[in-house]
Design a protein around this motif. Structure first.
Motif, mmCIF file in Angstrom:
data_model
loop_
_atom_site.group_PDB
_atom_site.id
_atom_site.type_symbol
_atom_site.label_atom_id
_atom_site.label_comp_id
_atom_site.label_asym_id
_atom_site.label_seq_id
_atom_site.Cartn_x
_atom_site.Cartn_y
_atom_site.Cartn_z
ATOM 1 N N THR A 93 2.943 5.102 -5.504
ATOM 2 C CA THR A 93 1.568 4.751 -5.881
ATOM 3 C C THR A 93 0.570 5.125 -4.785
ATOM 4 O O THR A 93 -0.002 4.254 -4.123
ATOM 5 C CB THR A 93 1.454 3.251 -6.193
ATOM 6 O OG1 THR A 93 1.952 2.507 -5.067
ATOM 7 C CG2 THR A 93 2.245 2.888 -7.435
ATOM 8 N N PRO A 94 0.338 6.420 -4.546
ATOM 9 C CA PRO A 94 -0.705 6.805 -3.593
ATOM 10 C C PRO A 94 -2.072 6.321 -4.072
ATOM 11 O O PRO A 94 -2.331 6.210 -5.271
ATOM 12 C CB PRO A 94 -0.614 8.329 -3.564
ATOM 13 C CG PRO A 94 0.054 8.701 -4.838
ATOM 14 C CD PRO A 94 0.995 7.582 -5.157
ATOM 15 N N MET A 95 -2.940 6.040 -3.101
ATOM 16 C CA MET A 95 -4.253 5.489 -3.435
ATOM 17 C C MET A 95 -5.304 6.005 -2.472
ATOM 18 O O MET A 95 -4.989 6.523 -1.393
ATOM 19 C CB MET A 95 -4.204 3.963 -3.396
ATOM 20 C CG MET A 95 -3.806 3.399 -2.046
ATOM 21 S SD MET A 95 -3.493 1.603 -2.107
ATOM 22 C CE MET A 95 -1.955 1.568 -3.064
ATOM 23 N N ALA A 96 -6.556 5.836 -2.865
ATOM 24 C CA ALA A 96 -7.678 6.239 -2.015
ATOM 25 C C ALA A 96 -8.875 5.351 -2.335
ATOM 26 O O ALA A 96 -9.180 5.089 -3.503
ATOM 27 C CB ALA A 96 -8.030 7.702 -2.236
ATOM 28 N N PHE A 97 -9.552 4.883 -1.276
ATOM 29 C CA PHE A 97 -10.755 4.068 -1.417
ATOM 30 C C PHE A 97 -11.826 4.621 -0.480
ATOM 31 O O PHE A 97 -11.553 4.881 0.695
ATOM 32 C CB PHE A 97 -10.466 2.605 -1.086
ATOM 33 C CG PHE A 97 -9.406 1.990 -1.953
ATOM 34 C CD1 PHE A 97 -9.716 1.523 -3.216
ATOM 35 C CD2 PHE A 97 -8.095 1.914 -1.511
ATOM 36 C CE1 PHE A 97 -8.732 0.973 -4.035
ATOM 37 C CE2 PHE A 97 -7.105 1.365 -2.314
ATOM 38 C CZ PHE A 97 -7.421 0.894 -3.582
#
Length: 438
Positions: A93-97
């Motif tokens: 589950t890669p993510m970016a904010f």
């Protein structure tokens, strides 16, 4: 001598190589995944801090927050001696904010948190390639504060500081079933193993490292924008990796513990480069509703020519290793299109071609690298003013890599073995995100 041979076999796959191709995340935006993950020449608001920091200066919003998360459902297969073996991976589950804000009309600042590397692969403890890899779980995190300055109405520069750290958990076989059974036969012992007799768990935490992400963007005219960005090389270092041995059963432990005791207490340090990346892009707007983009990315994998491992214990200094990798530079090409169906609804489609840097004579199932074709679709919907929902679906299809080989040291046989297989990889990558703008 047998312990030295054994140590070489253990360390032929250390914790850090998991950062190599196959683990570089190309899903850092639910919106841009639908456009083939293009973005070097696009004005993406806060998300530009990842794709091209210069784009942040073109953001018309005073404050903007963007967040995305992707589920990666990947499967790898290996055909060996007529039998096909398949991974049983947990979803990644890669993510970016991203949070960006306008300081002045021509000056912007922001901060991003994202996962540039991260994946997992599980072949199982007892498949024929267990001596090379049983499983690996990798996570790398980056915080990036960014500044961007628009010098003129049509030109900007941007720069960000990448602060990265991570960890890895890897398992591989130490003693092969065939060699163990051959040894038992020579001893006149009727017992036979069906499972891998002994395996090792390697855990390491990569210390915090610092790099930079810089970019430039230029509106040539009202229809064409060009951009370029460069992410620097960073040396990811494990300062104190830990090894722990596990056995199939008590029989294996009784037979092997005296030989494996040294490994069970070993600590080591190692490092490898998170390689530099150069992006060049162009965006074209032939009409108000249409947007096209093309990115070319050069990954400087040639810097990964070897992996050096050094033991922390003075008594083990003779067992330090220098392992040849010989990766070559490789390119990634991205194409994307967007059509604004209404003022609040956008449709997207894209395609990525990701070329492999892996040397076919050092082909390890821990990273079954191969050139990949990756089509995508997506949309954005703005149900409320200043609030948008992004969604996309990316499919990854690996071009089959046949007759690939990798060597390893067989402890009990006192010889070097070669594992050959035909590999294939595919994955589904759905993404969802949102944007809040003021």
């Amino acid at each position: 001598m047998i312990k030295q041979t054994f140590l070489a076999g253990v360390l032929a796959l250390s914790a850090l190589p998991a950062v190599a191709e196959g683990y570089q995340v190309n899903t850092l935006s639910a919106r841009q995944n639908g456009m083939g993950h293009t973005g070097t020449a696009l004005k993406l608001g806060a998300e530009s801090m990842i794709f091209n920091p210069a784009g942040l200066a073109f953001n018309p919003k005073t404050i903007e927050f963007q967040g995305s998360i992707t589920g990666i459902f990947a499967t790898a297969k290996a055909k060996h001696e007529g039998m096909t073996y398949e991974t049983n991976n947990d979803p990644s589950t890669p993510m970016a904010f991203n949070l960006g804000m306008k300081v002045y009309d021509n000056f912007a600042a922001g901060i991003s948190f994202y996962t540039p590397y991260g994946s997992s692969i599980k072949w199982g403890d007892n498949w024929p390639g267990a001596m090379l890899n049983q499983s690996v779980d990798l996570k790398v995190f980056t915080i990036q504060p960014t500044l961007a300055w628009r010098f003129a109405d049509n030109f900007s520069l941007g720069a960000g500081v990448m602060i990265s750290w991570g960890n890895v958990d890897l398992n591989k076989g130490l003693v092969s079933t065939s060699s163990m059974n051959a040894m038992l036969q020579m001893m006149g012992n009727d017992y036979r193993f069906s499972d891998t007799p002994a395996s090792v768990n390697l855990k390491g935490r990569a210390s915090t490292v610092v790099g930079f992400n810089i970019g430039a963007m230029w509106d040539i005219n009202s229809k064409v924008t060009v951009g370029a960005s460069f992410r620097s090389k960073m040396n990811m270092k494990v300062k104190c990796g830990d090894a722990a041995v596990r056995y199939a059963n008590e029989v294996a432990q009784n037979l092997l513990q005296s030989r494996l005791d040294l490994i069970d207490r070993a600590n080591f340090k190692a490092q490898m480069p998170a390689v530099a990346v150069l992006n060049i892009g162009v965006a074209y707007r032939p009409a108000d509703r249409w947007l096209f983009a093309f990115d070319a990315q050069l990954n400087f994998w040639k810097a990964y020519d070897k992996l050096e491992i050094e033991f922390l214990s003075e008594q083990l200094k003779d067992y330090n290793q220098c392992l040849v990798k010989n990766y070559h530079n490789a390119a990634t090409f991205r194409f994307g299109a967007q059509y604004s169906l209404t003022e609040r609804f956008d449709l997207r489609a894209g395609l990525m071609v990701d070329c492999t840097p892996v040397n076919q004579n050092h082909y390890n199932p821990e990273t079954p690298g191969m050139t990949k074709i990756e089509p995508s679709i997506g949309f954005s919907f703005e149900p409320l003013k200043n609030f948008a929902i992004d969604a996309s679906l990316l499919y990854v299809a690996g071009l089959n890599a046949d007759n690939r080989s990798c060597t390893y040291d067989d402890l009990l046989a006192g010889a070097q073995r070669t594992f050959k297989a035909d590999y294939s990889v595919h994955s589904w990558c759905p993404s969802v995100g949102c944007r809040v703008m003021f």
